[in-house]
Scaffold this active site. Structure first.
Site, PDB file in Angstrom:
ATOM      1  N   GLY A  56       0.819  -1.204   0.000  1.00 22.99           N
ATOM      2  CA  GLY A  56       0.000   0.000   0.000  1.00 22.99           C
ATOM      3  C   GLY A  56       0.850   1.250   0.000  1.00 22.99           C
ATOM      4  N   GLY A  58       1.694   5.144   1.299  1.00 24.72           N
ATOM      5  CA  GLY A  58       1.701   5.680   2.644  1.00 24.72           C
ATOM      6  C   GLY A  58       2.903   5.259   3.461  1.00 24.72           C
ATOM      7  CG  ASP A 113       0.761  -6.267   1.114  1.00 18.46           C
ATOM      8  OD1 ASP A 113       1.183  -5.712   2.135  1.00 18.46           O
ATOM      9  OD2 ASP A 113       0.194  -5.664   0.183  1.00 18.46           O
ATOM     10  CG  HIS A 224      -1.084  -1.137   7.164  1.00 21.08           C
ATOM     11  ND1 HIS A 224      -0.312  -2.256   7.406  1.00 21.08           N
ATOM     12  CD2 HIS A 224      -0.872  -0.800   5.878  1.00 21.08           C
ATOM     13  CE1 HIS A 224       0.333  -2.571   6.289  1.00 21.08           C
ATOM     14  NE2 HIS A 224       0.018  -1.713   5.357  1.00 21.08           N
ATOM     15  CG  ASP A 416     -13.174  -4.257   2.413  1.00 21.42           C
ATOM     16  OD1 ASP A 416     -13.411  -5.207   3.192  1.00 21.42           O
ATOM     17  OD2 ASP A 416     -12.055  -4.048   1.931  1.00 21.42           O
ATOM     18  CB  THR A 515     -11.557 -17.792   7.057  1.00 23.30           C
ATOM     19  OG1 THR A 515     -11.386 -19.174   6.734  1.00 23.30           O
ATOM     20  CG2 THR A 515     -10.603 -17.389   8.170  1.00 23.30           C
TER      21      THR A 515
END
Length: 588
Positions: A56, A58, A113, A224, A416, A515
């Site tokens: 990402g 940042g 990732d 993060h 999301d 999961t």
């Protein structure tokens, strides 16, 4: 924490920041569409193993500003704090770096990732390239018990892995040697971070309301904006003492990841998370060096202090310690020699030499055709009209369930999952509407769907589905014969089992970890045993419902926690079950 920024549009911010690297280092170029910074082809340099990394945005100067001779060959950027897509990474591997001597991918241990880079690696291997991957997890802020199957996060120690691997690749070493050395370096580095404040992401309207008090510091904070493992009110001396104890105390069995003695040679990296002044970083570095010597008898042979991997403008720092180890190379090169080797990258403390400026040019890597492998027929036939009809029913069910999935994910995750699944479902339905013709070859038909999923779905769920579907297509093709034959339920079941095994290489998730696997595994197992799609779908539904009240062993909840998770199912498992039940109903 300030919510004020000079550039508030995050998309514009990322793209202009990437472009700035090409302005300050003429040996680099930018593929803006895929957010890839890469080394320009130069005939004066001999071919070498290419090193790729990314993550990402940042975290600058990681990773794009580390592209240059002696370090990275290419870097792929995601949006702020979000993994780049597998498609971006695939294009970097196949189109933007030299693959002749092989490619090494170095990635930090974050689920998105690992999945996205892993899927791109598998695609590259399918294209016949020699590619290896090293996952760096150096964060001692996450202990064994908390990290569980996820493992430690990757933080600033990653840059030492990249630098050493990059220097070895530049010396002409083989992919096997570079891969082994990178893994050995990753195995011998440990890090921890701390911060006085969380950060505000440009473009977001929300402002952190539970920030730290004026006298508090968060120890074990990730890059993060994740919460740390504990909060302290001590001064710098006490903070550094606690950080070093987490890294080096052999009696702390939960965190004793690396054994370092007085006789070991070490490299110290004190890294600015972005918002600490240069003056204060000097004071912090002195404190760390003094405590290493006085409390542990450790006197690093190299000390690096500066800004290497940030969390935007995070008001914090991290400490990394690398234990130098014999590499066993035939060339005799050592870790220290490779770390000291020059690197012509703006993010590393090395100047761009005169010759590079004089050789400034506009040459970029020629576009290569890299999309042909998926079109190979499998000779496994099926009814495409029935498949489209059943999939349409399943996808519409999934779209209708988006609000429930989003609600569940808001409680246990980052909210999301539902929108990502809906976006993928709507894109596949659009494919069906735009193209009335469908291949009667099962694998080729699946390829068209895979292409849409890879482009429309991002994040962790997108990577999971893309990896699984690519492996499913491979599983079908592995059963193909010389003559066309029907793709029976048994053929599909075998391919699903193969795909499940492939997925397990990139995620340790098993049934009971809360999961998507809690719905996927019962479906595959039941289909293999009974041949009943309806029974398998019902098993998936039962598996999804069983996640209510199940404590998560993987995913964001492991680090962040959450309230109300006992009353809702895992959103990914629920979404998959809705889809599979809809598919089963559509096939009746």
């Amino acid at each position: 924490m300030s919510a004020k920024h000079f550039i508030n549009d995050p998309t514009h911010l990322v793209l202009t920041a990437l472009r700035s690297i090409t302005l300050t280092n003429p040996a680099t170029a930018l593929d803006q569409d895929n957010k890839i910074v890469y080394r320009r082809p130069d005939s004066s340099y001999s071919s070498q193993v290419s090193i790729i990394s990314g993550g990402g945005s940042g975290h600058e100067p990681s990773f794009a500003a580390f592209v240059g001779r002696g370090l990275l060959s290419g870097a792929v950027a995601g949006t702020i704090f979000a993994s780049p897509s597998a498609e971006q990474i695939r294009r970097c591997i196949l189109e933007r770096v030299d693959p002749e001597k092989g490619v090494l991918v170095v990635v930090m241990n974050y689920t998105g990732d690992v999945l996205n880079f892993g899927m791109a690696v598998e695609k590259a291997k399918a294209n016949g390239l020699d590619v290896e991957m090293v996952v760096v997890g150096d964060d001692a802020g996450v202990g064994r018990e908390q990290g569980g199957k996820v493992g430690r996060r990757g933080i600033a120690g990653t840059v030492l892995v990249q630098k050493i691997a990059g220097a070895l690749a530049a010396s002409g070493a083989s992919l096997k040697e570079v891969h082994n050395v990178a893994q050995l370096t990753a195995d011998n580095v440990v890090s921890i971070g701390s911060s006085l404040s969380h950060v505000h992401v440009p473009g977001r309207s929300d402002v952190e309301t539970s920030d730290l008090a004026a006298n508090e510091v968060e120890i074990g904070m990730g890059i993060h904006n994740e919460p740390g493992s504990e909060r302290s009110t001590g001064d710098l001396s006490a903070i550094v003492k606690q950080m070093l104890a987490h890294m080096l105390d052999p009696d702390d069995k939960d965190r004793a990841f690396l054994s370092v003695s007085k006789s070991d040679e070490t490299v110290l990296l004190v890294n600015n998370l972005g918002g600490v002044s240069v003056l204060e970083m000097g004071g912090i570095t002195s404190e760390v060096v003094d405590q290493l010597l006085s409390n542990y008898g450790i006197e690093p042979v190299r000390i690096l202090s500066g800004t290497y991997m940030t969390s935007l403008n995070g008001l914090g720092f991290s400490i990394s310690l690398l234990k130098l180890t014999d590499l066993g190379l035939s060339s005799g090169k050592s870790m220290l020699e490779l770390l000291d080797a020059p690197a012509e990258a703006t993010g590393w403390s090395a100047a761009i030499n005169t010759k590079t400026w004089q050789n400034k040019g506009d040459v970029t890597q020629e576009q290569k055709e890299s999309d042909g492998v998926e079109a190979k027929a499998s000779n496994l036939t099926f009814d495409p009209a029935l498949a489209r009809s059943a999939l349409t029913n399943a996808l519409n069910r999934l779209i209708s369930a988006e609000s429930d999935i989003t609600n569940y994910d808001t409680i246990v995750g980052d909210g999301d999952c539902g929108t990502g699944l809906r976006r993928g479902a709507e894109s596949i339905l659009s494919l069906f509407k735009e193209s009335s013709s469908s291949s009667g070859d099962a694998a080729v038909f699946l390829d068209s769907i895979i292409s849409v999923v890879e482009k429309s779905m991002d994040g962790t769920s997108g990577a999971l589905y893309a990896i699984f579907l690519n492996a499913l297509a491979h599983g079908l093709r592995s059963q193909s014969g010389a003559q066309p034959e029907p793709a029976t339920v048994k053929v599909w079941a075998n391919a699903l089992e193969s795909a499940t095994n492939s997925l397990s290489k990139y995620t340790p998730a098993k049934r009971g970890d809360r999961t998507v696997v809690d719905a996927l595994s019962p479906f595959v197992d039941t289909l293999s045993k009974t041949g009943s799609v309806k029974g398998a779908a019902e098993a998936a539904g039962a598996g999804a419902r069983s996640t209510k009240g199940m404590k998560a062993s993987l995913g964001r909840t492991v680090y962040v926690g959450g309230e109300g998770w006992q009353s809702v199912p895992d959103p990914g498992a629920h979404g998959l079950a809705v889809f599979l039940i809809g598919l089963s109903d559509g096939l009746q």
